[in-house]
Design an enzyme around this catalytic site. Structure first.
Site, PDB file in Angstrom:
ATOM      1  N   GLU A  56       0.821  -1.205   0.000  1.00  0.00           N
ATOM      2  CA  GLU A  56       0.000   0.000   0.000  1.00  0.00           C
ATOM      3  C   GLU A  56       0.864   1.267   0.000  1.00  0.00           C
ATOM      4  OE1 GLU A  56      -3.056   0.059  -0.396  1.00  0.00           O
ATOM      5  OE2 GLU A  56      -3.959   1.835   0.520  1.00  0.00           O
ATOM      6  N   ASP A  57       1.885   1.271   0.837  1.00  0.00           N
ATOM      7  CA  ASP A  57       2.636   2.519   1.049  1.00  0.00           C
ATOM      8  C   ASP A  57       3.907   2.639   0.223  1.00  0.00           C
ATOM      9  OD1 ASP A  57       0.687   2.896   2.866  1.00  0.00           O
ATOM     10  OD2 ASP A  57       1.940   2.652   4.647  1.00  0.00           O
TER      11      ASP A  57
END
Ligand code: MN
Length: 754
Positions: free
Chosen positions: A102-103
């Site tokens: 996600e990051d």
């Protein structure tokens, strides 16, 4: 001071100022701190975990938590919590890398290559959950959201890692901006804490509740916390005394026990005060003891001992040993009146019951970790957990194991969102149209297309958990009979059926009224009697004759061909004449011979293609606007429209002229009509493509094409069914076709079956 909690467990969530749990301090957040907790794993497992750590560390390099600490401290803390639950190496690797996709833009493929598919699946599952947002503004949907989360997590480890993630985020919530406290705390309280409870992760359940309370209602939390601290000081002597007395009683009886002090969490004290309108001093069961006994029968013996020492409060005894809670929890509960009249709750349970009570589903990995004692699982007792453990022992496959849990807990449902964030539970296999009808029948009836997660999809698409489904409607759109072939829910099916039934009825009534009116003209009466009160007597008389209950029913019968309009018209005309109406002889002669006389248009049924089921266009001659047409009213069928030239129609006319009606095309047909076109082409490469292109160039659509079956010949007959606007359009299409290379002949197909 209330003591005797085991060191690694039971932090006192109420003592918020106390040092944070080990996993949270910066020192323990180092990987070394995590390594110390991995003594239950093999050397090669630990190696794998180390690789995942290095990968995550690199991926998060330079990122900081809101606290200013390096971001990697968060995944390490999450992994540490998972290690406390004794999760396997794959789960720990996934915990370390849970935010990497996600990051940090790490792809699933990359994870598969470096760590294998099982770990990548776990990380992917976590990433998907991350994207779901619970909308607390929608009432009563927390339960559905929880189920959706659980259904989406294909593996129980995903949920466990997610809970560890949420726990750490709640512990460090103080670093977040205040504006976020409310939403995240509510979500934790309504979604994650109950899941922890359901899985039997009691300890995490209590911690999440207290942390949520603390950030949701900071002021009340502080006040209550102070009150509890004061009370704790006052009661210390009392509690110590009870503990000593109980200890001695069990020793005297020769039963070795472990006695743990228990304090009600601030959140549950607050709930009790709030729900029962009590003051803090009125909440009497803040303190309690847990007594861990050697064997199941000792629970009951111990209970007897306690009841001899202190008087029990009536109605407070609970036997969760014989009848466990759904999440596998077992214990005996009783509330006793202690010295100085203070109520004290006691829980009695065995060592294995205690493990389940504190760790729930995770207990099963605990047992797996220490295999020789796995026989202890036999003592767990609860049907639910027991059956899960059985399945686990049979399959040794976490994914399959979780599938069984899900089937037990949440049978056949998928959970999807409306664009506004409302959750809808649909049966498994349900399609977009089922969803549309579940929202509102108006949405279903007028659906034209849909977007799932922002992408254009077919109305027949099956729904998956977590989908955001948006239905595009058009007020002019109507249901398609094709929908009946794929909808799964009874609601959608019956709504679609109902629509066709009533739509059919209405057009039949309308058609019948027009047919009767036309037939009445043939009897020399220009206007039908009014259907309102004025001519009610006339109609009533007619209805008695036909045996219908209402004029609508009568018109419907005529429209559907169950009654012949001219017969009914004759009776109606007779009735009207009796009542003083005078037939017009001129009208009789013109109306009766209007079938072929284009000049007399009044009373002729006008067709524009929007009639629905009550009118059908014959497939033998395929009439199109501009063709001369006749309408044949079959028995119990809809009105069938043939061309004047159609031999099939002519045969019917000769046999059954009574049932023919004059019909004509409307000036403005509402749709295209299908027509047959015969194209003879010279065989050769790409001929069909050229012909199709010519049809398209003339703005006609190909509904169907039949090829000749004799490729040995030098020519082939292609029989097209084309959608055209009218005869003029068809002529244009034929001209275009004739100009096309390889086309030898193009003409309208002769009526078939003639
Ligand atoms: Mn996280």
């Amino acid at each position: 001071m209330l003591t005797a909690s085991p060191k690694s467990k039971l932090p006192k969530p109420s003592t918020s100022d106390a040092p944070l749990p080990a996993a949270d301090s910066a020192a323990a957040a180092s990987f070394a701190g995590l390594l110390e907790r991995l003594d239950y794993l093999s050397g090669s497992d630990i190696d794998q975990v180390r690789q995942a750590y290095r990968f995550a560390d690199e991926a998060h390099l330079g990122q900081l938590r809101k606290s200013g600490l390096p971001y990697i401290t968060h995944p390490i803390a999450v992994a540490a919590q998972c290690a406390e639950w004794k999760l396997d190496a794959h789960a720990l690797q996934a915990a370390l890398m849970h935010d990497a996709m996600e990051d940090c833009g790490v792809t699933k493929q990359e994870l598969i290559e470096r760590f294998g598919a099982p770990v990548a699946e776990l990380v992917d599952g976590l990433t998907k959950l991350e994207k779901l947002e619970f909308d607390t503004r929608e009432q009563n949907q927390a339960e559905s959201f929880r189920k959706m989360l659980l259904a989406m997590a294909k593996d129980v480890r995903v949920i466990l890692i997610k809970l560890a993630d949420r726990t750490h985020n709640m512990r460090t919530m103080g670093d977040m901006p205040r504006s976020k406290w409310g939403r995240i705390s509510r979500e934790t309280l309504e979604i994650y804490a109950p899941i922890a409870h359901r899985l039997g992760l009691n300890f995490t359940y209590r911690e999440l509740q207290d942390l949520s309370f603390r950030f949701l209602l900071p002021w009340r939390y502080q006040v209550l916390n102070k009150a509890l601290e004061k009370s704790r000081k006052r009661r210390t002597d009392l509690i110590d005394r009870v503990k000593v007395e109980v200890q001695q009683a069990f020793e005297a009886h020769g039963m070795p026990v472990r006695i743990l002090g228990r304090e009600k969490t601030l959140h549950s004290i607050y709930q009790k005060m709030d729900g029962k309108h009590l003051s803090f001093s009125q909440v009497t069961d803040i303190y309690g003891f847990r007594i861990v006994v050697p064997e199941v029968k000792d629970c009951y013996t111990g209970m007897g001992l306690l009841h001899q020492m202190y008087k029990p409060v009536p109605g407070k005894f609970r036997d969760y040993v014989a009848i466990p809670k759904a999440n596998g929890y077992q214990s005996l509960h009783t509330t006793l009146i202690g010295p100085v009249g203070t109520n004290i709750e006691f829980q009695l349970r065995t060592e294995s019951m205690d493990v389940v009570a504190e760790s729930g589903v995770a207990a099963h990995w605990l047992y797996k970790a220490k295999a020789p004692e796995s026989a202890a699982a036999q003592n767990l007792g609860t049907q639910w957990l027991q059956s899960l453990l059985d399945i686990q022992q049979e399959t040794h496959d976490a994914a399959e194991f979780w599938d069984h849990i899900k089937i037990d807990l949440f049978p056949d449902a998928v959970y999807v969102f409306t664009p506004k964030g409302k959750i809808m539970a649909m049966p498994r296999g349900a399609t977009v149209m089922d969803f549309a009808y579940a929202i509102h029948s108006g949405v279903g009836h007028h659906a034209v297309s849909c977007r799932i997660n922002g992408e254009q999809r077919a109305l027949r698409s099956e729904l998956s958990n977590g989908d955001v489904v948006e239905i595009v409607t058009d007020p002019n759109a109507e249901p398609s009979p094709v929908w009946l072939s794929f909808v799964k829910t009874g609601r959608a099916r019956s709504k679609i059926r109902h629509h066709f039934k009533t739509a059919g009825e209405n057009t039949s009534i309308d058609l019948g009224r027009r047919m009767l009116s036309q037939a009445l003209r043939s009897e020399g009466l220009a206007t039908m009697p009014s259907e309102a009160e004025t001519d009610k007597a006339l109609w009533d008389k007619l209805l008695r004759f036909t045996g219908n209950r209402s004029t609508d029913e009568l018109f419907g019968d005529i429209g559907m061909g169950k009654r012949i309009a001219s017969m009914v018209a004759k009776k109606l005309a007779a009735t009207m004449t009796e009542a003083g109406h005078r037939p017009d002889p001129l009208l009789i002669s013109t109306a009766r011979f209007s079938v072929d006389e284009e000049s007399v248009m009044q009373g002729v049924l006008t067709l524009d293609g929007s009639e629905g089921h009550s009118v059908q266009y014959a497939t033998c001659c395929k009439p199109i606007p501009g063709d001369g047409i006749v309408g044949y009213l079959g028995r119990g069928e809809s009105l069938m429209v043939h061309t004047h030239e159609c031999p099939h129609g002519k045969r019917l006319l000769a046999r059954d002229s009574e049932r023919f009606l004059s019909v004509e095309w409307s000036e403005e047909p509402t749709r295209a009509f299908e027509s047959g076109v015969l194209v003879t082409v010279a065989n050769g490469k790409g001929v069909l493509a050229r012909v199709s292109a010519a049809v398209a160039a003339a703005e006609a659509d190909i509904a169907h094409v039949d090829m000749g079956r004799e490729p040995a010949q030098s020519t082939t007959d292609l029989v097209f069914t084309l959608s055209v606007r009218d005869r003029v359009h068809l002529a244009e299409v034929l001209r275009t076709l004739k100009r096309t290379p390889s086309v030898i002949k193009a003409q309208r197909a002769k009526p078939s079956r003639a």
